[in-house]
Design a protein around this motif. Structure first.
Motif, short mmCIF file in Angstrom:
data_model
loop_
_atom_site.label_atom_id
_atom_site.label_comp_id
_atom_site.label_asym_id
_atom_site.label_seq_id
_atom_site.Cartn_x
_atom_site.Cartn_y
_atom_site.Cartn_z
N LEU A 116 0.81 -1.21 0.00
CA LEU A 116 0.00 0.00 0.00
C LEU A 116 0.85 1.27 0.00
N ASP A 117 1.83 1.34 0.90
CA ASP A 117 2.64 2.55 0.97
C ASP A 117 3.43 2.79 -0.32
N ALA A 118 4.01 1.72 -0.86
CA ALA A 118 4.78 1.86 -2.11
C ALA A 118 3.86 2.27 -3.27
N ALA A 119 2.67 1.70 -3.32
CA ALA A 119 1.72 2.07 -4.38
C ALA A 119 1.30 3.52 -4.25
N GLU A 120 1.03 3.95 -3.03
CA GLU A 120 0.66 5.35 -2.83
C GLU A 120 1.81 6.29 -3.16
N ASP A 121 3.03 5.87 -2.85
CA ASP A 121 4.19 6.68 -3.24
C ASP A 121 4.28 6.79 -4.75
N GLU A 122 4.00 5.68 -5.44
CA GLU A 122 4.02 5.68 -6.91
C GLU A 122 2.97 6.64 -7.47
N LEU A 123 1.77 6.59 -6.93
CA LEU A 123 0.70 7.47 -7.41
C LEU A 123 1.02 8.94 -7.10
N ALA A 124 1.56 9.20 -5.94
CA ALA A 124 1.94 10.57 -5.58
C ALA A 124 3.06 11.06 -6.50
N ALA A 125 3.98 10.18 -6.85
CA ALA A 125 5.06 10.55 -7.78
C ALA A 125 4.49 10.87 -9.16
N ARG A 126 3.48 10.12 -9.58
CA ARG A 126 2.81 10.44 -10.86
C ARG A 126 2.22 11.84 -10.82
N GLU A 127 1.57 12.17 -9.71
CA GLU A 127 0.98 13.50 -9.58
C GLU A 127 2.05 14.59 -9.66
N ARG A 128 3.16 14.38 -8.96
CA ARG A 128 4.24 15.38 -8.98
C ARG A 128 4.80 15.52 -10.38
#
Length: 190
Positions: free
Chosen positions: A53-65
Motif C-alpha cells: 500500500l505505501d509503495a503504491a501510494e508513493d508511486e501514485l503521488a510521484a505520478r501527480e508530482r
C-alpha cells in the motif's frame, strides 16, 4: 525531583507519542482517501500491481508530482476539429480493415497526446501520465494497446479489434476535451 514529577513527565511523553501516532494515522488515512478518490480504479490496480500500500501510494503521488511539471495544454479548436475528422476517417476504415484501423487509432491517440504535451516515448510512462488526468479511461488504454500489440503478432480476431477500437475511442474523446479545468489536477481546480 519528586516521584510525582517523574510520573508527570512520563505521562506527557506517552501522550506526545500517542499524539504523533494518531496524527500519522490520520494523515495516512487522508492520503489514502485522497489518492483513492483521485485515481479510482487505477488506485486499486496500482496497489495490486505493487503489492504494498505505501509503495503504491508513493508511486501514485510521484505520478501527480511528475504531471504537475508537465505543460499539458488543451487543443486549439482547429486541432480538435482536425483530430475529430481524422478519427471519423479511421472509424470508417475499421469497417473494411479493422487491423489497420486499430493501428491508426493507436497512432492517432499518440499524436493527440504529443500535441497536448504528454511525453510519448514509452507506453508505460504514457499510461502513468494519462492516469493522473484520466484515471477512469487509462485501463481502456492499456487494454487497447495490449490488443494492438497482440494484433501485431497475428493472434487477434475482429471482436478483440472492435474492443480495442472502442477503448481507444474512450481515451481519444477525453484527450479532445477542451474544458481547461479537465486538464488541471483536481487540487488546482479547488
Amino acid at each position: 525531583m519528586p516521584v510525582w514529577g517523574w510520573i508527570l513527565i512520563a505521562a506527557i511523553v506517552v501522550i506526545a507519542i500517542l499524539a504523533v501516532i494518531v496524527a500519522r494515522s490520520v494523515s495516512s488515512r487522508q492520503r489514502t482517501d485522497r489518492l483513492r478518490g483521485r485515481f479510482g480504479p487505477e488506485y486499486e490496480r496500482t496497489v495490486g500491481e505493487v503489492g504494498n500500500l505505501d509503495a503504491a501510494e508513493d508511486e501514485l503521488a510521484a505520478r501527480e508530482r511528475k504531471r504537475e511539471k508537465l505543460d499539458i495544454v488543451p487543443l486549439t479548436p482547429e486541432a480538435q476539429a482536425k483530430y475529430a475528422d481524422s478519427w471519423r476517417t479511421v472509424q470508417i476504415e475499421f469497417v473494411d480493415n479493422p487491423s489497420s484501423a486499430v493501428g491508426a487509432a493507436d497512432r492517432l491517440v499518440i499524436q493527440v497526446m504529443r500535441e497536448r504535451g504528454y511525453p510519448i516515448d514509452d507506453f508505460d510512462q504514457r499510461a502513468a501520465d494519462i492516469s493522473v488526468d484520466h484515471p477512469k479511461v487509462v485501463e481502456n488504454y492499456r487494454t487497447a494497446h495490449g490488443i494492438y500489440l497482440a494484433q501485431e503478432q497475428g493472434g487477434v480476431g475482429t471482436e478483440e479489434q472492435r474492443e480495442a477500437f472502442v477503448h481507444y475511442r474512450a481515451l481519444f474523446e477525453k484527450l479532445l476535451e477542451t474544458d481547461e479545468n479537465k486538464d488541471k489536477p483536481k487540487e488546482a481546480r479547488a
